[in-house]
Design a protein around this motif. Structure first.
Motif, PDB file in Angstrom:
ATOM      1  N   GLY A  40       0.670  -0.909  -0.070  1.00  0.00           N
ATOM      2  CA  GLY A  40       0.230  -0.444  -0.339  1.00  0.00           C
ATOM      3  C   GLY A  40       0.752   1.553  -0.184  1.00  0.00           C
ATOM      4  N   LEU A  41       1.952   1.039  -0.244  1.00  0.00           N
ATOM      5  CA  LEU A  41       3.232   2.778  -0.312  1.00  0.00           C
ATOM      6  C   LEU A  41       2.836   2.850  -1.808  1.00  0.00           C
ATOM      7  N   LYS A  42       3.582   4.316  -1.504  1.00  0.00           N
ATOM      8  CA  LYS A  42       3.347   4.802  -2.880  1.00  0.00           C
ATOM      9  C   LYS A  42       4.467   5.041  -3.353  1.00  0.00           C
ATOM     10  N   GLY A  43       6.216   4.449  -3.512  1.00  0.00           N
ATOM     11  CA  GLY A  43       6.738   4.582  -3.891  1.00  0.00           C
ATOM     12  C   GLY A  43       7.456   5.530  -5.247  1.00  0.00           C
ATOM     13  N   GLU A  44       8.334   5.606  -5.249  1.00  0.00           N
ATOM     14  CA  GLU A  44       8.677   6.132  -6.295  1.00  0.00           C
ATOM     15  C   GLU A  44      10.510   5.860  -6.995  1.00  0.00           C
ATOM     16  N   ILE A  45      10.732   6.110  -7.897  1.00  0.00           N
ATOM     17  CA  ILE A  45      11.977   5.230  -8.764  1.00  0.00           C
ATOM     18  C   ILE A  45      12.669   7.307  -9.060  1.00  0.00           C
ATOM     19  N   PHE A  46      13.807   7.098  -9.108  1.00  0.00           N
ATOM     20  CA  PHE A  46      14.404   7.880  -9.215  1.00  0.00           C
ATOM     21  C   PHE A  46      16.198   7.593  -9.899  1.00  0.00           C
ATOM     22  N   SER A  47      15.743   7.746 -10.845  1.00  0.00           N
ATOM     23  CA  SER A  47      17.188   7.440 -12.225  1.00  0.00           C
ATOM     24  C   SER A  47      17.648   8.335 -13.084  1.00  0.00           C
ATOM     25  N   THR A  48      18.564   8.743 -12.713  1.00  0.00           N
ATOM     26  CA  THR A  48      19.392  10.110 -13.804  1.00  0.00           C
ATOM     27  C   THR A  48      19.576   9.585 -15.184  1.00  0.00           C
ATOM     28  N   ASP A  49      18.908   8.374 -15.628  1.00  0.00           N
ATOM     29  CA  ASP A  49      19.196   7.630 -17.165  1.00  0.00           C
ATOM     30  C   ASP A  49      18.019   8.149 -18.050  1.00  0.00           C
ATOM     31  N   ARG A  50      17.277   8.581 -16.365  1.00  0.00           N
ATOM     32  CA  ARG A  50      15.528   9.093 -17.785  1.00  0.00           C
ATOM     33  C   ARG A  50      15.854  10.931 -18.422  1.00  0.00           C
ATOM     34  N   TYR A  51      16.680  11.147 -17.939  1.00  0.00           N
ATOM     35  CA  TYR A  51      17.365  12.405 -17.772  1.00  0.00           C
ATOM     36  C   TYR A  51      17.960  12.709 -19.081  1.00  0.00           C
ATOM     37  N   HIS A  52      19.176  11.875 -19.035  1.00  0.00           N
ATOM     38  CA  HIS A  52      19.870  11.433 -19.782  1.00  0.00           C
ATOM     39  C   HIS A  52      19.435  10.559 -21.437  1.00  0.00           C
ATOM     40  N   GLU A  53      18.202   9.942 -20.967  1.00  0.00           N
ATOM     41  CA  GLU A  53      17.458   9.452 -22.425  1.00  0.00           C
ATOM     42  C   GLU A  53      16.945  10.643 -22.524  1.00  0.00           C
ATOM     43  N   ARG A  54      16.249  11.567 -22.326  1.00  0.00           N
ATOM     44  CA  ARG A  54      15.502  12.807 -23.408  1.00  0.00           C
ATOM     45  C   ARG A  54      16.247  13.845 -23.613  1.00  0.00           C
ATOM     46  N   SER A  55      17.880  13.877 -23.015  1.00  0.00           N
ATOM     47  CA  SER A  55      18.715  14.999 -24.201  1.00  0.00           C
ATOM     48  C   SER A  55      19.670  13.755 -24.671  1.00  0.00           C
ATOM     49  N   ASN A  56      19.672  13.009 -24.949  1.00  0.00           N
ATOM     50  CA  ASN A  56      19.844  12.273 -26.009  1.00  0.00           C
ATOM     51  C   ASN A  56      21.803  11.655 -25.798  1.00  0.00           C
ATOM     52  N   TYR A  57      21.584  10.668 -24.386  1.00  0.00           N
ATOM     53  CA  TYR A  57      22.302  11.133 -23.956  1.00  0.00           C
ATOM     54  C   TYR A  57      23.850  11.669 -23.930  1.00  0.00           C
ATOM     55  N   ILE A  58      23.571  13.084 -24.205  1.00  0.00           N
ATOM     56  CA  ILE A  58      24.207  14.109 -24.454  1.00  0.00           C
ATOM     57  C   ILE A  58      25.714  14.414 -23.335  1.00  0.00           C
ATOM     58  N   LYS A  59      26.964  13.795 -23.098  1.00  0.00           N
ATOM     59  CA  LYS A  59      27.734  14.017 -22.023  1.00  0.00           C
ATOM     60  C   LYS A  59      28.074  15.633 -21.717  1.00  0.00           C
ATOM     61  N   GLU A  60      27.449  16.874 -22.369  1.00  0.00           N
ATOM     62  CA  GLU A  60      27.715  18.075 -21.971  1.00  0.00           C
ATOM     63  C   GLU A  60      26.550  18.525 -20.800  1.00  0.00           C
ATOM     64  N   ASN A  61      25.611  17.429 -20.437  1.00  0.00           N
ATOM     65  CA  ASN A  61      24.360  17.157 -20.223  1.00  0.00           C
ATOM     66  C   ASN A  61      24.163  16.495 -18.388  1.00  0.00           C
ATOM     67  N   PHE A  62      24.807  16.068 -18.702  1.00  0.00           N
ATOM     68  CA  PHE A  62      25.118  14.957 -16.928  1.00  0.00           C
ATOM     69  C   PHE A  62      25.327  15.492 -15.889  1.00  0.00           C
ATOM     70  N   HIS A  63      26.139  16.104 -15.683  1.00  0.00           N
ATOM     71  CA  HIS A  63      26.327  17.043 -14.693  1.00  0.00           C
ATOM     72  C   HIS A  63      25.040  17.723 -14.199  1.00  0.00           C
ATOM     73  N   ARG A  64      23.781  18.268 -15.039  1.00  0.00           N
ATOM     74  CA  ARG A  64      22.626  18.764 -14.983  1.00  0.00           C
ATOM     75  C   ARG A  64      21.766  17.501 -14.420  1.00  0.00           C
ATOM     76  N   ASN A  65      22.163  16.767 -15.429  1.00  0.00           N
ATOM     77  CA  ASN A  65      21.024  15.663 -15.519  1.00  0.00           C
ATOM     78  C   ASN A  65      20.539  14.714 -13.698  1.00  0.00           C
ATOM     79  N   HIS A  66      22.011  15.029 -13.567  1.00  0.00           N
ATOM     80  CA  HIS A  66      22.111  14.385 -11.909  1.00  0.00           C
ATOM     81  C   HIS A  66      22.181  15.321 -11.305  1.00  0.00           C
ATOM     82  N   GLN A  67      22.233  16.836 -10.480  1.00  0.00           N
ATOM     83  CA  GLN A  67      21.632  17.679 -10.740  1.00  0.00           C
ATOM     84  C   GLN A  67      20.270  17.635 -10.401  1.00  0.00           C
TER      85      GLN A  67
END
Length: 179
Positions: A40-67
């Motif tokens: 009955g708990l409504k947990g959440e999963i947090f993965s930086t990969d979802r941001y990497h996917e949105r930015s097509n794994y552009i390395k310059e965005n990695f720092h911002r994605n992790h942030q």
């Protein structure tokens, strides 16, 4: 027990998954989410990969994605999400430090690090197999780099008391970093 005090207060869960790409972190995250959803708990999963996917794994965005991922976890803790599952590689201690710091600051999260595969690095999956599991999207040299950078974490206190991690995050202006 003193009146008005609960001795066995329920602790929310914070899971920090660690492991090289392809070891099954996302499967483990989903397994944990399902387990707690059945309770009955409504947990959440947090993965930086979802941001990497949105930015097509552009390395310059990695720092911002992790942030952004750290910020999302911070907001989830403030909303009382239970459980919170962080699905990142978390190779180095400093990568886990912010999540552990947040969980400690909240005072009501039981923090668990989950290494995959269990017993890593003594029990590891070959780079060739990980490469295949990732459909060749990650160069083998990157897997080798991850293996070389892997830092053993005995406990959350080992991570939290790591001098390099403390120095690295001391000047961070991110919202979660209230010291």
């Amino acid at each position: 027990m003193a009146r008005g005090r609960r001795q066995n207060r329920y602790m929310k869960k914070l899971f920090i998954l660690r492991g090289l790409p392809g070891v099954g972190k996302t499967e483990k995250a989903n397994e944990l989410w399902d387990k707690y959803a059945r309770l009955g708990l409504k947990g959440e999963i947090f993965s930086t990969d979802r941001y990497h996917e949105r930015s097509n794994y552009i390395k310059e965005n990695f720092h911002r994605n992790h942030q952004q991922n750290r910020e999302d976890v911070f907001k989830a803790m403030n909303r009382g999400v239970d459980p919170i599952i962080v699905d990142n590689t978390n190779i180095s201690l400093w990568e886990m430090w912010p999540y552990i710091h947040m969980g400690i600051a909240q005072k009501n999260y039981d923090i668990r690090m989950v290494e995959l595969p269990e017993g890593y690095p003594q029990k590891k999956i070959s780079i060739n197999k990980l490469y295949r599991r990732c459909h060749g999207n990650i160069p083998k040299r990157k897997f080798r780099s991850f293996e070389v950078r892997w830092e053993k974490a005995d406990s959350i206190w080992h991570v939290l008391n790591d001098d390099y991690s403390k120095k690295r995050w001391k000047r961070s202006k991110e919202e979660w970093n209230v010291q």
